[in-house]
Design a protein around this motif. Structure first.
Motif, mmCIF file in Angstrom:
data_model
loop_
_atom_site.group_PDB
_atom_site.id
_atom_site.type_symbol
_atom_site.label_atom_id
_atom_site.label_comp_id
_atom_site.label_asym_id
_atom_site.label_seq_id
_atom_site.Cartn_x
_atom_site.Cartn_y
_atom_site.Cartn_z
ATOM 1 N N ASP A 154 0.885 12.855 -0.461
ATOM 2 C CA ASP A 154 -0.029 13.102 -1.488
ATOM 3 C C ASP A 154 -1.065 11.962 -1.669
ATOM 4 O O ASP A 154 -2.420 12.142 -1.906
ATOM 5 N N ILE A 200 -4.697 17.252 -6.483
ATOM 6 C CA ILE A 200 -3.808 16.517 -5.590
ATOM 7 C C ILE A 200 -3.414 15.182 -6.311
ATOM 8 O O ILE A 200 -2.237 14.480 -6.060
ATOM 9 N N CYS A 203 -0.599 16.100 -8.548
ATOM 10 C CA CYS A 203 0.787 16.063 -7.746
ATOM 11 C C CYS A 203 1.269 14.779 -7.098
ATOM 12 O O CYS A 203 2.498 14.558 -6.995
ATOM 13 N N ALA A 204 0.237 13.814 -6.932
ATOM 14 C CA ALA A 204 0.886 12.576 -6.286
ATOM 15 C C ALA A 204 1.494 11.875 -7.355
ATOM 16 O O ALA A 204 2.696 10.961 -7.288
#
Length: 217
Positions: A154, A200, A203-204
């Motif tokens: 990620d 993203i 998500c990380a």
């Protein structure tokens, strides 16, 4: 039995047998209860329902990243020309102008398509893995390994999306003419890649939270 010389009757004591309390409630005709044929499905349903909500939030973000990265690649891919780059100097003026309106003429746009395509593939893998984790109880990869790899990739995907978005934006500002089809497609591609970058990035953050929770708790 009566003891001589006394009026007391005595009888031999019979040994007592220990009986389980549950045996008093079971008759021989009842037998041993058989397990329900739906026991496995109930167990799997309980396992899937016990998944934390962060898992489903991550799946929704993966879907959004998948859509945004695909849209970013598609916006530039629609400007593809059938002409070859090594034939550029032998083309007529009209063909040169048409080729300049293709992403193939600009290495920065080619780089952007490559990165967004990789982000699309990575998001598709994460989405497939998340669905199989719910359905088949982490059959592809263990949760521990997944937390480490997701956190690392990620971060890498976010860095690559930052680089391709910045490179594409600079190319639009410095090299492209205004009000052209390639400029419009490049602007759409940058907007979609920035949206993919935001998803993203979240998500990380979630991957880092799950990894830190695994390590610290």
């Amino acid at each position: 039995m009566m003891k001589e010389g006394s009026g007391v009757w005595m009888s031999p004591r019979q040994p007592m047998v220990a009986v389980s309390p549950s045996a008093t409630y079971l008759s021989p005709a009842m037998g041993v209860p058989t397990p329900s044929p739906f026991s496995f499905s109930v167990a799997s349903t309980r396992w899937s329902s016990s998944r934390p909500s962060i898992h489903y939030i991550s799946l929704c973000l993966r879907v959004m990243t998948l859509v945004f990265s695909f849209g970013s690649s598609l916006a530039l891919a629609t400007t593809m020309s059938n002409n070859k780059r090594h034939d550029y100097f032998t083309m007529s003026n009209n063909k040169r102008d048409n080729y300049k309106q293709s992403f193939q003429y600009y290495p920065e746009f080619v780089y952007s398509i490559v990165i967004t395509s990789l982000a699309f593939i990575y998001s598709a893998y994460q989405l497939f893995k998340g669905v199989t984790d719910i359905a088949f109880k982490a059959i592809l990869i263990s949760d521990k390994t997944s937390d480490y790899t997701s956190f690392i990739f990620d971060q890498l995907a976010g860095y690559l999306l930052v680089s391709c978005s910045s490179v594409t934006a600079l190319t639009i500002h410095r090299q492209l003419e205004s009000n052209t089809s390639l400029q419009k497609a490049a602007i759409v591609s940058v907007c979609m890649s920035l949206a993919a970058l935001l998803t993203i990035a979240v998500c990380a953050i979630l991957s880092g939270y799950k990894l830190s929770k695994r390590i610290m708790w």
